[in-house]
Design an enzyme around this catalytic site. Structure first.
Site, short mmCIF file in Angstrom:
data_model
loop_
_atom_site.label_atom_id
_atom_site.label_comp_id
_atom_site.label_asym_id
_atom_site.label_seq_id
_atom_site.Cartn_x
_atom_site.Cartn_y
_atom_site.Cartn_z
N ARG A 261 0.84 -1.20 0.00
CA ARG A 261 0.00 0.00 0.00
C ARG A 261 0.87 1.25 0.00
O ARG A 261 1.77 1.38 0.82
CB ARG A 261 -0.93 -0.03 1.23
CG ARG A 261 -1.79 -1.27 1.19
CD ARG A 261 -2.80 -1.34 2.30
NE ARG A 261 -3.59 -2.56 2.13
CZ ARG A 261 -4.64 -2.90 2.87
NH1 ARG A 261 -5.03 -2.10 3.85
NH2 ARG A 261 -5.29 -4.00 2.64
N SER A 351 -11.57 -6.59 8.71
CA SER A 351 -12.63 -5.89 8.01
C SER A 351 -13.36 -6.90 7.13
O SER A 351 -12.71 -7.70 6.45
CB SER A 351 -11.98 -4.81 7.14
OG SER A 351 -12.96 -4.12 6.44
#
Length: 422
Positions: A261, A351
């Site tokens: 990321r 998540s």
RNA sequence: GGAGGUGUCGCAUAGUGGCCUAGUGCGCCCGCCUGCUAAGCGGGUUGAGGUUUAAACCUCUCGCGAGUUCAAAUCUCGCCACCUCCGCCA
């Protein structure tokens, strides 16, 4: 991508979903007119193309003058067909390009609002009271250095900021967590997978990561490849262009991969230690099922995430993410947040998202049922994101002398306690 | 990186410009026949999009994309994937 039929039959539902995300609704009207244009261009093309085909059939049988007349007529038509086809292609592409900018229809069940408007669904376990125990907790970096588990200085030297080495027991801890997560997932019926971490544009685009999240994606332009930010990407593309038999669903995969990321726009945030890094490893659950089953499956994925955090004996809470804070592909998302003692806060460690048909329409993943084919539903959920899990285990398990008590589930792999280096 | 080859319906194959509305076999589905099973017989069986109250019809789809042509599975060019060999390599 959503179903174009919803746009035609119930545009207000699409407008409402846009509003729930806090997005403008003009796009909906643009889409409706682009759809009309697309369909009328199809009708126009098919009319001339049909005529061309009919006349074309007569030519081999015709003779003399009649044949010459037909040839003249079809020659004229030929250009019209080309023009009509070009117009149809263009209208189709315009529609599709706009369609791809439209996020999935945010669920009305999700809380309204933005990042801070989540709803806390559950709080599990109790954070330790370090004051009562009579010592000030050390943060994960300090503990990591005492244990010889984390080296961020050399990470920065070798790769730059937000990189790290896991060393000694730190490396062992990641391997143990990986082994434990993968074997638990296998027990739950997931197929263990190790997918590629470099993918082509189709895979990245199809999962929705080249939309609002594009700045966060590493791109190798020379090779036309992207580094995945999560194995959701290769796992969604795994069955692209396939038609899955209904009986084969649900298909549950547990994928271990590195995640990359860029963390663009988070320069000042979480700069200490390994909380927010450019690379980490993760075990991810990914499921293909039907639209009808997707809501129940979403709850099951959340239940497995909770079972994992329970096994690690971490205090955590579950939140229902507000519609304005959803990713492009999800209609609803639940996050599990572990307690981080030195931050005095719950922070995201996992998540779970229900992407319904959004990704499978883009990647052309269908289900063959009794009444033809329908797009599959895809869901994803974190089982174990290594760096944040390591942080939570170190900080929550620490003792006054800098040693760390491990959860019972890790005892067979690592023993009961991690001790500081002499 | 170099050379050569291959890509047609779930699978296997046929198809060298109009008779392809892509044939055949296998598999699968429905029916008939039938002590049971097998065989046999008849029908169906790629996917996507559009018109339409519907029934039905139309268009696209032979790895992908351009081109030639009145007309392309078929001819030309580019790309992609896979296979074989050579080179390099953990």
């Amino acid at each position: 991508m959503i179903d174009a039929r919803i746009l035609r039959d119930d545009p207000d539902a699409v407008r409402a979903a846009q509003q729930r995300r806090g997005l403008p609704t003009e796009l909906v009207d643009e889409l409706i007119s682009a759809d009309e244009q697309r369909r009328s261009s199809i009708v126009a093309f098919e009319a001339v193309r049909g005529e061309q085909k009919n006349l074309g059939k007569l030519i081999p049988k015709a003779q003399g003058d009649e044949k010459q007349q037909l040839l003249a007529r079809t020659k004229e038509l030929s250009q019209q067909v080309k023009d009509a086809e070009a117009a149809q292609t263009e209208a189709g592409e315009t529609f599709e390009r706009l369609m791809k900018t439209l996020p999935n229809l945010a669920s009305a069940d999700a809380p309204q609002g933005g990042e801070d408007d989540f709803e806390v669904l559950e709080v599990i376990g109790t954070p330790r009271d370090f004051a009562a125990e009579g010592f000030e907790p050390r943060d994960h970096l300090e503990l990591g250095q005492l244990l010889g588990a984390i080296d961020v200085e050399r990470g920065a030297k070798v790769s730059g900021s937000r990189f790290y080495f896991l060393t000694g027991v730190g490396a062992q801890l990641e391997l143990a967590l990986t082994q434990l997560a993968m074997s638990k997932a296998a027990e739950w019926g997931f197929t263990p997978m190790i997918p590629p971490a470099l993918v082509n544009e189709r895979a990245m685009e199809g999962t929705g990561f080249l939309g609002q999240a594009a700045d966060d994606v590493y791109h190798l332009e020379k090779d036309g490849l992207y580094l995945v930010g999560t194995s959701e990407v290769p796992m969604a593309a795994y069955h692209s262009d396939e038609i899955l038999p209904l009986e084969s669903l649900p298909r549950r995969y547990a994928a271990f991969s590195p995640c990359f990321r860029r963390e663009a726009g988070s320069y000042g945030k979480d700069t200490r230690g390994i909380f927010r890094v450019h690379w980490f490893d993760k075990v991810e659950m990914f499921v293909y099922t039907t639209l009808e089953e997707s809501h129940a499956e979403h709850q099951r994925i959340l239940a497995w995430e909770k079972a994992w955090l329970d096994a690690l004996e971490l205090p955590y809470r579950v939140i229902d993410v507000a519609s304005g804070d959803l990713g492009l592909s999800a209609i609803r998302k639940f996050d599990c947040e572990a307690w981080i003692p030195t931050q005095g806060k719950y922070r995201e460690v996992s998540s779970a998202s229900n992407c319904t048909e959004f990704q499978s329409r883009r990647l052309d993943i269908r289900v063959r049922g009794d009444e033809g084919t329908t797009p599959a539903a895809t869901l994803n959920g974190t089982l174990c994101a290594m760096t944040r899990t390591i942080i939570a285990i170190l900080e929550n398990g620490q003792q006054a002398d800098g040693s760390v008590r491990l959860p019972a589930a890790l005892h067979p792999l690592l023993g009961e306690v991690l001790r500081p280096l002499p």
